[in-house]
Motif scaffolding. Structure first.
Motif, PDB file in Angstrom:
ATOM      1  N   ALA A  16     -24.228   7.557 -27.435  1.00  0.00           N
ATOM      2  CA  ALA A  16     -25.174   6.628 -27.978  1.00  0.00           C
ATOM      3  C   ALA A  16     -24.949   5.003 -27.729  1.00  0.00           C
ATOM      4  N   LEU A  17     -23.800   4.466 -27.415  1.00  0.00           N
ATOM      5  CA  LEU A  17     -23.498   3.228 -27.224  1.00  0.00           C
ATOM      6  C   LEU A  17     -23.516   2.933 -25.669  1.00  0.00           C
ATOM      7  N   ASN A  18     -23.550   4.134 -24.817  1.00  0.00           N
ATOM      8  CA  ASN A  18     -24.019   4.244 -23.585  1.00  0.00           C
ATOM      9  C   ASN A  18     -25.339   3.859 -23.086  1.00  0.00           C
ATOM     10  N   GLU A  19     -25.953   4.386 -24.203  1.00  0.00           N
ATOM     11  CA  GLU A  19     -27.413   4.420 -24.058  1.00  0.00           C
ATOM     12  C   GLU A  19     -28.069   3.333 -24.628  1.00  0.00           C
ATOM     13  N   ALA A  20     -27.500   2.496 -25.315  1.00  0.00           N
ATOM     14  CA  ALA A  20     -28.305   1.649 -26.200  1.00  0.00           C
ATOM     15  C   ALA A  20     -28.725   0.408 -25.242  1.00  0.00           C
ATOM     16  N   ALA A  21     -29.886   0.051 -25.325  1.00  0.00           N
ATOM     17  CA  ALA A  21     -30.446  -0.773 -24.484  1.00  0.00           C
ATOM     18  C   ALA A  21     -30.447  -2.246 -24.950  1.00  0.00           C
ATOM     19  N   MET A  22     -29.815  -3.208 -24.099  1.00  0.00           N
ATOM     20  CA  MET A  22     -29.905  -4.573 -24.325  1.00  0.00           C
ATOM     21  C   MET A  22     -30.954  -5.323 -24.033  1.00  0.00           C
ATOM     22  N   PRO A  23     -31.176  -6.866 -24.037  1.00  0.00           N
ATOM     23  CA  PRO A  23     -32.313  -7.357 -23.834  1.00  0.00           C
ATOM     24  C   PRO A  23     -32.598  -7.167 -22.239  1.00  0.00           C
ATOM     25  N   GLY A  24     -33.734  -6.894 -21.946  1.00  0.00           N
ATOM     26  CA  GLY A  24     -34.105  -6.527 -20.492  1.00  0.00           C
ATOM     27  C   GLY A  24     -34.077  -5.217 -20.141  1.00  0.00           C
ATOM     28  N   GLY A  25     -33.789  -4.279 -21.191  1.00  0.00           N
ATOM     29  CA  GLY A  25     -33.821  -2.874 -20.852  1.00  0.00           C
ATOM     30  C   GLY A  25     -32.279  -2.464 -20.237  1.00  0.00           C
ATOM     31  N   VAL A  26     -31.307  -3.516 -20.105  1.00  0.00           N
ATOM     32  CA  VAL A  26     -29.938  -2.955 -19.306  1.00  0.00           C
ATOM     33  C   VAL A  26     -29.219  -2.386 -20.431  1.00  0.00           C
ATOM     34  N   ASN A  27     -28.203  -1.550 -20.029  1.00  0.00           N
ATOM     35  CA  ASN A  27     -27.235  -0.769 -21.103  1.00  0.00           C
ATOM     36  C   ASN A  27     -25.952  -1.140 -20.632  1.00  0.00           C
ATOM     37  N   LEU A  28     -24.799  -0.722 -21.132  1.00  0.00           N
ATOM     38  CA  LEU A  28     -23.651  -1.241 -21.115  1.00  0.00           C
ATOM     39  C   LEU A  28     -22.967  -0.888 -19.893  1.00  0.00           C
ATOM     40  N   TRP A  29     -23.326   0.236 -19.264  1.00  0.00           N
ATOM     41  CA  TRP A  29     -22.672   0.620 -17.953  1.00  0.00           C
ATOM     42  C   TRP A  29     -23.430   0.177 -16.764  1.00  0.00           C
ATOM     43  N   LYS A  30     -24.780  -0.198 -16.901  1.00  0.00           N
ATOM     44  CA  LYS A  30     -25.234  -1.049 -15.798  1.00  0.00           C
ATOM     45  C   LYS A  30     -24.709  -2.328 -15.535  1.00  0.00           C
ATOM     46  N   LEU A  31     -24.241  -3.029 -16.928  1.00  0.00           N
ATOM     47  CA  LEU A  31     -23.948  -4.365 -16.907  1.00  0.00           C
ATOM     48  C   LEU A  31     -22.550  -4.244 -16.308  1.00  0.00           C
ATOM     49  N   ILE A  32     -21.622  -3.348 -16.532  1.00  0.00           N
ATOM     50  CA  ILE A  32     -20.641  -3.144 -15.854  1.00  0.00           C
ATOM     51  C   ILE A  32     -20.650  -3.009 -14.338  1.00  0.00           C
ATOM     52  N   ARG A  33     -21.407  -2.223 -13.818  1.00  0.00           N
ATOM     53  CA  ARG A  33     -21.795  -2.046 -12.485  1.00  0.00           C
ATOM     54  C   ARG A  33     -22.191  -3.213 -11.733  1.00  0.00           C
ATOM     55  N   VAL A  34     -23.078  -4.086 -12.340  1.00  0.00           N
ATOM     56  CA  VAL A  34     -23.464  -5.326 -11.493  1.00  0.00           C
ATOM     57  C   VAL A  34     -22.760  -6.373 -11.736  1.00  0.00           C
ATOM     58  N   LEU A  35     -21.747  -6.792 -13.199  1.00  0.00           N
ATOM     59  CA  LEU A  35     -21.251  -7.909 -13.459  1.00  0.00           C
ATOM     60  C   LEU A  35     -19.727  -7.664 -13.231  1.00  0.00           C
ATOM     61  N   GLY A  36     -19.153  -6.424 -13.156  1.00  0.00           N
ATOM     62  CA  GLY A  36     -17.881  -6.013 -13.229  1.00  0.00           C
ATOM     63  C   GLY A  36     -17.375  -5.631 -14.401  1.00  0.00           C
TER      64      GLY A  36
END
Length: 272
Positions: free
Chosen positions: A107-127
């Motif tokens: 559920a945490l992995n799939e939770a959407a942040m503002p702009g539709g990004v989620n936890l693992w996508k942010l890690i992929r882009v920002l480290g």
């Protein structure tokens, strides 16, 4: 003469390294006795080294040898409790907690942040961030974290399911039929070696069994000589043709698995 001595020393060192792979699968006190037996029986030590060099996986061989020698003595439920510190009830409770954790992490992995990004996508882009870089970078690069985090719920859920049947359900079933269980593990041991080498090797089979039998304190009613082992496996084959066919299929898969120590050149050398 110096050349021959050097070759002999290289051979002895190679055998030592090979045997260490087997001994590493035992507990320390058992490994000491295992080495003691092989030091007293150098020809058998060479056979074990040859099996390793031919491609036999030490973990597979030692596990099957231990189960053959000692498995029939194990009370499965009580032994599992002693080994893990968990009773069947505590294991079931732990299993449920893991499954719930898997669901929460998903559920945490799939939770959407503002702009539709989620936890693992942010890690992929920002480290992984400073804290993760300091603690995990030596083990796991940040660019792999997103992949591992998405796998984590699946792994936890699978582990949860496995714990419900701990120990392995096939192991439990075989140990409830103690005589069948012992012969089953011996048959797996023999067929695995035969699959790796391309032929049966009863001397090497007996060498491993005898060494493990000694290391485990010589459990009673366990045959260790080559002829007795051969007779037991042949009888098992005759009485359980379907199970034996399944064992051969398993051995072929195990022999080709990534963890197997396969070496075509050394296999040919062993066959000679």
């Amino acid at each position: 003469m110096e050349s021959r001595a050097s070759v002999r020393m290289d051979s002895e060192e190679s055998a030592k390294i090979s045997i260490e792979r087997f001994a590493a699968q035992l507990r320390k006190p058992e490994a000491v006795l295992f080495w003691q037996y092989l030091d007293d029986n150098p020809s058998e030590k060479q056979m074990l080294a040859g099996l390793y060099q031919a491609g036999c996986d030490p973990l597979t061989l030692m596990t099957l040898a231990v189960l053959y020698c000692k498995g029939a003595e194990l009370g499965v439920t009580e032994t599992a409790k002693q080994a893990t510190g968990y009773s069947a009830q505590l294991l079931a409770s732990f299993s449920e907690r893991l499954l719930q954790a898997a669901k929460d992490i998903q559920a945490l992995n799939e939770a959407a942040m503002p702009g539709g990004v989620n936890l693992w996508k942010l890690i992929r882009v920002l480290g992984g961030g400073e804290l993760l870089e300091k603690t995990l970078a030596p083990v796991l690069p940040s660019e792999q974290l997103d992949f591992e985090f998405t796998r984590l719920p699946v792994i936890l859920a699978a582990y949860s399911v496995f714990l419900k049947g701990w120990p392995h359900p096939t192991y439990r079933a075989l140990m409830s039929e103690r005589n069948l269980g012992r012969k089953f593990f011996l048959a797996e041991f023999v067929v695995y070696i035969e699959t790796i080498l391309g032929h049966a090797n009863w001397s090497a089979t007996a060498a491993v069994i005898a060494a493990v039998h000694f290391a485990l304190g010589k459990p009673e009613a366990v045959s260790t000589d080559a002829e007795s082992l051969r007779s037991a496996v042949e009888a098992f084959h005759t009485q359980n043709p379907g199970i034996y066919a399944d064992i051969k299929t398993w051995a072929q898969t195990a022999a080709g698995s990534p963890g197997s120590n396969t070496s075509e050149n050394s296999r040919r050398a062993t066959e000679r």
